[in-house]
Enzyme design. Sequence first.
Site, mmCIF file in Angstrom:
data_model
loop_
_atom_site.group_PDB
_atom_site.id
_atom_site.type_symbol
_atom_site.label_atom_id
_atom_site.label_comp_id
_atom_site.label_asym_id
_atom_site.label_seq_id
_atom_site.Cartn_x
_atom_site.Cartn_y
_atom_site.Cartn_z
ATOM 1 N N LYS A 130 53.709 27.123 32.849
ATOM 2 C CA LYS A 130 54.323 28.493 33.071
ATOM 3 C C LYS A 130 53.870 29.894 32.791
ATOM 4 C CE LYS A 130 59.009 28.264 31.980
ATOM 5 N NZ LYS A 130 59.201 28.869 33.087
ATOM 6 N N GLU A 139 59.928 32.890 27.460
ATOM 7 C CA GLU A 139 60.311 31.789 27.845
ATOM 8 C C GLU A 139 60.200 30.761 26.842
ATOM 9 O OE1 GLU A 139 59.312 32.413 32.619
ATOM 10 O OE2 GLU A 139 58.079 31.586 31.482
#
Length: 272
Positions: A130, A139
Amino acid sequence: MAVAYPHFIGSDNPAMEAGLPSLSPPMSPPVILTQDELKKIAAYKAVEFVESGMVIALGTGSTAKHAVDRIGELLHQGKLKNIIGIPTSKKTHEQALSLDIPLSDLESHPVVDLAIDGADEVDPHLNLVKGRGGSLLREKMIEGACKKFIVIVDESKLVKHIGGSGLAMPVEIVPFCWKFTAQRLQKLFEDSGCVAKLRRATGCGGADKGDPFVTDNGNYIVDLYFKKDFGDLKAASDAILRLPSVVEHGMFIDMATTVIIAGELGIKIKNK
């Protein structure tokens, strides 16, 4: 990317298939959907796991945007109530505010019920890459505090091993002596043909095109590109994080609990 979309829903758990509606009447011709439409289907499926009263981590990126939009829509319709969102980026924060989603943070809600976010790569063990959107640190902080982490992707994100797409595996670093850090990162993985490149701004969001991309945290990102499998993910993670200028990397190891994949055979759900 447009693909034929037959009317089938698959799952690693047969019980999950029971009661799922078909996407269209039987015997109808296949529907051709774009990649963004596949992302939207996966996102809407993930939002079915959201219940009133939950604290929800709101992901960042083109796929997660659909999920945030859907949560806002259901709140507006009264089908969801008392939702608290924790955004993983400034961009998602602005989106959620525009949808009147109540927001908070980890200091007020250190335990999060559910996260919904996209991924750039998913390997067979549900490990992820990611951060190609630049929000990997927030995140990871927020999704690491979640009881359940649902990842939503289209099938183009599936890889045999992390780094297998040949695209960027991001590492967030402090700006000070960034070239030195990039050289050290590349050296760590020279046996895998690694090339380390500083991410540059595209000219959107107020930054001049070609300037270093700056994260929400004021840091730079070095993108690592691999020609070969670099092997043990946890060993690689430890090696990266031992460099004192590294803030975080984009490998999300053993974090996803469920992955929802939209593709040629419909929606497939994989559980940890």
